[in-house]
Design an enzyme around this catalytic site. Structure first.
Site: not given
Length: 455
Positions: A228, A262
């Site tokens: 990720e 993020c």
């Protein structure tokens, strides 16, 4: 980078740690391997009981853990409290649902009996970031431990006390010694860990270079990884949107975790017909935010985690202005105080084709773009190397359907802020990574799907 606690609000080094030497690393790998052979035989009931206990500890001592996060990486204390509470939620989720997620699945074939059985893999290495120092770890640890795996945590070097606290929580909860161990090591040791037969797979949340490095090391050993990585999430606002709610959410979505997330909204793509009003309202919201001591309850925005992050963000802002962008507010580090403080910043008029427009800004900086229609909005949203999340705002059902279908991302939220939820799979596409965390998909990433055929 030194393994140390350095208060980002003051720059003061509070505690340093010696990295593990090779002999100490080897001993921890041995312990993980030995523990796995016994732990894999435990029942779901035993694992569930321990994970529920971990949730209890998180809830009981949340103020202590939240203070540690704020001290090490600077997130507002109230946000740190919420992070600890969310960790308890994911523990309880997998404690309850893992037995069903991992139950044998019968499949009718030409055999007398055929089914899929899910079995643990062994020691899984988790390379985790500093920005959500508890949540990122527990969203890996909860499903991994419930599946019968054991965990090895290589946490970011600026949150060592968080890393050690998490190991202690899992031990206090009743998991056996060696079921989850923190490795205080530098990034250079990761490739060696991936080359060790006792490490079976790895997961990483972090930057593109870090993900590429781990994937390359794992690929040489034919070991599975889940990545990720970064994101430059679009926040699309079309003409029919509830503008007031969209602006409030936009401010929260950009300032989440001091802008260091993020899945934070980073590129605001607004229909031309409402762009002037959106810009005015967003500017008002940004300029009303209070920047200051993250331990104070009325602070909206704390410091960035490290001086390097502050410097990188400022360089990006200057590059954006050189490419034609105009700063509406903010735009320079706050020099009137110690610590890594950067003000809420809005930049308009960046040419969409400029390289800087396609980069991830990891801090409280919003890039604002105007588009004539939904087609242009989708095109601009997709014109980046990332594909993590996207938020889009419209009250038109046809537009909503098009946005869901056409936006290239691992998640699309309509009329809401992108967030992670234990009930939903989480992850990205393109250079934002691969694989999924959370939900049933997350627990299936690190198990062997064994096909069984009996006649």
């Amino acid at each position: 980078m030194a393994i140390a606690t350095i208060n980002p609000a003051t720059g003061e080094t509070l505690k340093t740690f010696e990295p593990l030497n090779d002999a100490e690393i080897n001993a921890k790998l041995d312990l993980a391997n030995q523990t796995f052979e016994k732990y894999r035989q435990t029942s779901f009931s035993e694992r569930s009981h321990a994970l529920q206990k971990a949730a209890d500890i998180l809830e009981q001592d949340k103020a202590e853990f939240a203070k540690l996060m704020t001290l090490e990486m600077g997130k507002p204390f109230k946000a740190a409290i919420a992070e600890v509470e969310k960790c308890a939620v994911v523990c309880r989720y997998y404690a309850e649902h893992a037995p069903g997620f991992l139950a044998d699945v019968s499949v009718k074939t030409d055999a007398s009996q055929s089914f899929i059985r899910y079995q643990p893999m062994g020691a899984i290495l988790a390379v985790m970031p500093w920005n959500f120092p508890f949540w990122q770890v527990f969203r890996f640890a909860a499903p991994a431990l419930m599946a019968g795996n054991v965990g090895l945590l290589k946490h970011a070097s600026n949150v060592p006390q968080c890393a050690l606290a998490i190991e202690n929580i899992i031990r206090r909860a009743g998991f056996p010694e060696g079921a989850f161990q923190t490795l205080l090591i530098g990034a250079a040791k990761v490739a060696d860990l991936m080359a060790d037969d006792r490490v079976k797979a790895a997961t990483l949340t972090g930057s593109e270079p870090a993900g590429a490095s781990l994937a390359a090391a794992a690929g040489k050993q034919i070991k599975k990884t889940v990545l990720e990585l970064g994101g430059s999430d679009p926040f699309i606002v079309l003409e029919s949107a509830d503008l007031e709610t969209a602006v409030v959410t936009a401010t929260t979505a950009r300032m989440l975790n001091n802008g260091q997330s993020c899945i934070a909204a980073k590129r605001f793509i607004v229909a031309e017909a409402i762009a002037d009003k959106f810009e005015k309202l967003l500017l008002e919201k940004f300029e009303a935010l209070k920047v200051g001591d993250p331990m104070q309850p009325d602070t909206d925005l704390g410091p960035l985690a490290t001086p390097g992050i502050l410097q990188d963000l400022d360089q990006q802002v200057q590059a954006a202005t050189k490419s034609g962008g105009k700063v509406l507010t903010g735009g320079h580090p706050l020099s009137d105080r110690s610590g890594n403080f950067y003000p809420p910043t809005i930049i308009i008029d960046i040419p969409p084709e400029a390289p800087i427009a396609k980069e991830e800004f990891f801090g409280p900086v919003a890039l604002l773009f105007r588009v004539p229609d939904i087609d242009a909005a989708i095109k601009l949203a997709n014109d980046i190397p990332f594909g993590l999340g996207a938020s889009a705002w419209t009250t038109n059902n046809q537009e909503s359907d098009r946005l869901v279908e056409k936006i290239e991302a691992g998640a699309v939220f309509i009329n809401g802020m992108v967030k992670s939820d234990p009930r939903l799979p989480f992850g990205g596409i393109k250079r934002s990574g691969y694989g999924r965390e959370l939900s049933i998909q997350g627990i299936h990433e690190f198990v062997n799907l064994k096909t069984v055929w009996v006649k």
